[in-house]
Design a protein around this motif. Structure first.
Motif, short mmCIF file in Angstrom:
data_model
loop_
_atom_site.label_atom_id
_atom_site.label_comp_id
_atom_site.label_asym_id
_atom_site.label_seq_id
_atom_site.Cartn_x
_atom_site.Cartn_y
_atom_site.Cartn_z
N GLU A 129 0.81 -1.22 0.00
CA GLU A 129 0.00 0.00 0.00
C GLU A 129 0.85 1.27 0.00
N LEU A 130 2.17 1.12 0.13
CA LEU A 130 3.09 2.27 0.17
C LEU A 130 4.15 2.11 -0.91
N PRO A 131 3.85 2.51 -2.12
CA PRO A 131 4.87 2.41 -3.18
C PRO A 131 6.12 3.21 -2.81
N THR A 132 7.25 2.75 -3.29
CA THR A 132 8.50 3.48 -3.07
C THR A 132 8.47 4.80 -3.84
N GLY A 133 9.46 5.65 -3.57
CA GLY A 133 9.55 6.91 -4.29
C GLY A 133 9.80 6.69 -5.77
N ASP A 134 9.35 7.63 -6.59
CA ASP A 134 9.58 7.58 -8.02
C ASP A 134 11.07 7.79 -8.27
N ILE A 135 11.75 6.73 -8.67
CA ILE A 135 13.21 6.79 -8.76
C ILE A 135 13.72 7.78 -9.81
N ALA A 136 12.85 8.21 -10.72
CA ALA A 136 13.25 9.21 -11.70
C ALA A 136 13.41 10.59 -11.06
N GLU A 137 12.78 10.77 -9.88
CA GLU A 137 12.78 12.09 -9.25
C GLU A 137 13.38 12.10 -7.85
N LYS A 138 13.27 10.99 -7.12
CA LYS A 138 13.73 10.96 -5.74
C LYS A 138 14.13 9.55 -5.36
N ASP A 139 14.70 9.43 -4.18
CA ASP A 139 15.15 8.12 -3.71
C ASP A 139 13.96 7.20 -3.48
N ALA A 140 14.18 5.92 -3.75
CA ALA A 140 13.12 4.93 -3.53
C ALA A 140 12.82 4.79 -2.04
N LEU A 141 13.88 4.78 -1.22
CA LEU A 141 13.74 4.54 0.22
C LEU A 141 14.74 5.40 0.99
N SER A 142 14.44 5.67 2.24
CA SER A 142 15.44 6.26 3.12
C SER A 142 16.43 5.16 3.52
N GLU A 143 17.59 5.55 4.02
CA GLU A 143 18.55 4.55 4.46
C GLU A 143 17.97 3.67 5.55
N ARG A 144 17.26 4.28 6.49
CA ARG A 144 16.69 3.50 7.60
C ARG A 144 15.66 2.51 7.10
N ASP A 145 14.78 2.94 6.19
CA ASP A 145 13.76 2.04 5.67
C ASP A 145 14.39 0.92 4.83
N CYS A 146 15.39 1.29 4.05
CA CYS A 146 16.06 0.28 3.23
C CYS A 146 16.75 -0.75 4.12
N ALA A 147 17.45 -0.28 5.15
CA ALA A 147 18.14 -1.19 6.06
C ALA A 147 17.15 -2.10 6.79
N ALA A 148 16.01 -1.53 7.20
CA ALA A 148 15.00 -2.34 7.88
C ALA A 148 14.44 -3.42 6.97
N GLU A 220 27.92 7.67 -7.89
CA GLU A 220 27.79 6.90 -6.66
C GLU A 220 28.32 5.48 -6.87
N THR A 221 29.13 5.00 -5.95
CA THR A 221 29.72 3.67 -6.08
C THR A 221 29.32 2.70 -4.98
N ASP A 222 28.75 3.18 -3.90
CA ASP A 222 28.36 2.30 -2.81
C ASP A 222 27.09 1.54 -3.22
N PRO A 223 27.16 0.20 -3.32
CA PRO A 223 25.99 -0.55 -3.80
C PRO A 223 24.76 -0.41 -2.92
N LEU A 224 24.94 -0.26 -1.61
CA LEU A 224 23.77 -0.11 -0.74
C LEU A 224 23.12 1.25 -0.92
N VAL A 225 23.90 2.28 -1.14
CA VAL A 225 23.35 3.61 -1.41
C VAL A 225 22.61 3.59 -2.75
N ILE A 226 23.18 2.93 -3.74
CA ILE A 226 22.50 2.80 -5.03
C ILE A 226 21.19 2.05 -4.85
N LEU A 227 21.18 1.00 -4.05
CA LEU A 227 19.96 0.24 -3.77
C LEU A 227 18.87 1.11 -3.19
N LYS A 228 19.20 1.90 -2.20
CA LYS A 228 18.16 2.70 -1.55
C LYS A 228 17.69 3.86 -2.44
#
Length: 350
Positions: A129-148, A220-228
């Motif tokens: 029910e909570l789509p991620t952010g539109d990756i064309a304009e903003k990050d999909a997830l915050s670092e905390r949400d991605c890590a969780a 950006e080269t950090d794979p986790l940052v790219i993921l989020k």
């Protein structure tokens, strides 16, 4: 650090960065014993080809000369993506939830394949029910949400001995294309394919979304940052599942294009981080071949499939289990009273 503690720091990704610094390796003694056993089995050396290599690969990760696959499971991770509002897919985001319901009702392709091969199936819904952010304009997830979400995925593999990755999410081939492009370089057109049937204006919208996403993370080269930044919840959860499987030395069967994108994140985290993974098949999605090659993989099958859901992984799991059973139960020359000698064979290379 335990799996349950992962992602709990003020800088949550640091836990995962620390985790990959001390990844367990396959058991050297079990590998040597399995190779020696292959040389004594009642067949010409190497005559079972890749099956022999898979059996030795399994033995190393299970830490025993005779590997056994008793509890394989396809884990399907489902998520929704804000980028679908750009018209990058021929289906609306509601289809994700509808297909999850179909999985639970037993009506999908993956249900039939798992039933055919006696492979378990579990579906993980990730805040549909909570789509991620539109990756064309903003990050999909915050670092905390991605890590969780990574940590959540790490809890998904209890009680199994073979993890088969699957996914569901309208728009997730767009996200996977952006991840591959950001991780491995190249142009968006090289990584974007038809997905679930994108043609014409839909395909153009998909290419443009990936182009904009990659421009946002350029450098950006950090794979986790790219993921989020350009990933999604199901991809983050699969990253966690792959990491947890490595920590528990559970072999992983990777399905197709989208699941390979999650594995690519782990691949980029540390050398050899995905040595416990084997690619099930070469997807008909055009960029899958170059993605697998970039990770040094060799898919088991090439059936022209591009459905996702873990369908290719379920078929490959049957082959992996057959490799283990044959290796572990076949008679040696001495046991059968047959004259002969053999040689060692190499790793699975998958």
């Amino acid at each position: 650090m335990s799996i349950r503690d992962a992602g709990t720091r003020a800088a949550p990704f640091d836990d995962f960065r620390d985790l990959v610094k001390n990844l367990p390796a396959p058991d050297a003694e079990a590998l040597a014993a399995a190779r020696a056993r292959q040389g004594r089995l009642t067949k010409p050396p190497g005559s079972l080809g890749r099956l022999e290599q898979i059996a030795i690969w399994l033995a190393g990760w299970q830490g025993q000369e005779k590997p056994v696959i008793e509890r394989p499971m396809v884990a399907v991770f489902a998520g929704n993506h804000g980028v679908t509002a750009r018209g990058v897919a021929p289906y609306p985001a509601d289809v994700t939830q509808q297909m999850v319901a179909n999985f639970r009702a037993g009506g999908a392709s993956i249900n039939q394949l798992c039933n055919s091969f006696n492979v378990g199936l579990k579906v993980f819904e990730l805040a549909l029910e909570l789509p991620t952010g539109d990756i064309a304009e903003k990050d999909a997830l915050s670092e905390r949400d991605c890590a969780a979400t990574i940590a959540y995925g790490m809890e998904a593999i209890e009680g199994i001995d073979l993890l088969c990755l699957g996914e569901m999410g309208v728009g997730n081939t767009t996200v996977a294309s952006a991840l591959f492009c950001a991780l491995f370089g190249g142009e968006p057109e090289e990584w974007v394919g038809y997905g679930s049937g994108s043609t014409g204006a839909v395909l153009e919208a998909k290419i443009e979304a990936v182009r904009l996403a990659c421009e946002r993370v350029k450098g950006e080269t950090d794979p986790l940052v790219i993921l989020k930044r350009v990933g999604g919840r199901e991809l983050a959860a699969m990253v966690g599942a792959v990491l947890a499987a490595r920590m528990q030395r559970i072999p992983v069967v990777v399905d197709g294009f989208v699941t390979s994108a999650a594995v690519a994140v782990v691949h980029k985290m540390a050398p050899g981080a995905t040595d416990h993974c084997i690619f099930a098949h070469r997807s008909a999605e055009k960029a899958h071949r170059q993605a697998v090659e970039a990770m040094g993989g060799a898919p088991l099958l090439d059936l022209g499939m591009r459905l996702g859901e873990g369908t290719g992984a379920a078929i490959a799991a049957a082959i992996v289990r057959a490799a283990a059973f044959t290796h572990s139960n076949m008679a040696t020359f001495d046991e059968a009273g047959v004259s002969g000698e053999g040689v060692n064979v190499d790793r699975a290379g998958g």
